[in-house]
Enzyme design. Sequence first.
Site, mmCIF file in Angstrom:
data_model
loop_
_atom_site.group_PDB
_atom_site.id
_atom_site.type_symbol
_atom_site.label_atom_id
_atom_site.label_comp_id
_atom_site.label_asym_id
_atom_site.label_seq_id
_atom_site.Cartn_x
_atom_site.Cartn_y
_atom_site.Cartn_z
ATOM 1 C CG ASP A 202 -20.868 -4.380 9.822
ATOM 2 O OD1 ASP A 202 -20.789 -3.728 10.701
ATOM 3 O OD2 ASP A 202 -20.060 -5.301 9.473
ATOM 4 C CE LYS A 224 -16.009 0.024 11.168
ATOM 5 N NZ LYS A 224 -14.739 -0.665 11.415
#
Length: 405
Positions: A202, A224
């Site tokens: 991430d 994201k």
Amino acid sequence: MSGIDTASGYPLLLGLAGRRALVVGAGPVGLRRARGLLDAGADVTVVAPDAIGDLRTLADSGALRWERRGYEPDDLDGVWLVHTATGLPAVDAAVAADAEAARVWCVRADDAAASAAWTPAATRRDDVLVAVSAGRDPLRARALRNAVARALDSGELPLRRHRPPATGVGTVALVGGGPGDPGLLTTRGRRLLAEADVVVTDRLGPTALLDELDEDVVVVDVGKQPGHHPVPQREIERLLVEHALAGRRVVRLKGGDPYVFGRGPEEVAACRAAGVPVEVVPGVTSAIAAPSVAGMPVTSRGVARSFTVATGHDVVEPDTLEAYARLLERGSTLVLLMGVTHLADAAKGLQAAGADPALPVGIVESAYTAQQRVTRGTLADIARLAEEQGVRAPAVIVVGRVATG
């Protein structure tokens, strides 16, 4: 025959599983030696007139046999290895002499210089065993062993496999990376990262550590951002399973903790459904870490006895606003993650539900990074202040008296 010379001694790892081993003496040293032999799968017999409690427990459980008497030469029949640790030099010398005559390796606890064999200081990590011998100086050997163990745990030493596992199936580890500072990653997480063949990461994890990986480690960025999810969650799960089924060690490096408003449970379920071994390594959640670094403890004696963690989206739901407002009224702390987009609505809704407009609010942006910034206000003005300051995600919002600063 003379004892072992560590300068010219021959290092060897013995396969003792199912083979007979003898321990003469049942004090603390004898107990340690017996436990080590049991860990190696040996068929262990202990000979001693008396025994300390833990060794008695092992005998009562059937883990080993205890002959409650003194040593006899026939005790060496069929034995592959003997440890003698009676504390009586004459007895230990007799055991060693009988073992020499029977061509059985004997480790003497009382006199290393007269011992035909010596147990090193050892440390094990999964299937890696490191043994240290240091010139008949056990304290020196243990110090070196401990230093190696720390280096293994921190990922400083190359534990990564270069051959596929014998089973053909790899593993997946969901590693909580904390709020981004590499120093807040657990030692277990750091070691798994150093062993990884594939890292699925991430954007909020400790990505600086990726620069330390071997050049052939595959790094997949699935980060994201608000309103932008370039890699769908189901594709992330497919990647984890696909690489693991190909025999690779996969680390899913996540920001914070895998189970705090993350998709960790879904990723674990996907791995288990595919028959892939998976583990979860907890991480320092930003819900606690970010307030802490800004001097806002989520609980504090006489100020806040409890705290609640919610998402910014959740806190603006009509059926939850009153519940959160009541918690604030009772002195609890409300921590909002992913709340910048909904900050104005959350502040307005909490006030409408009965929360005090003067209640302190703190916003911590990019905690533990060079871009860290703190904005303070109240429920009544925090949305305006955040807009004026240009507050951006990632940010943690703290509502309650602990945010006074």
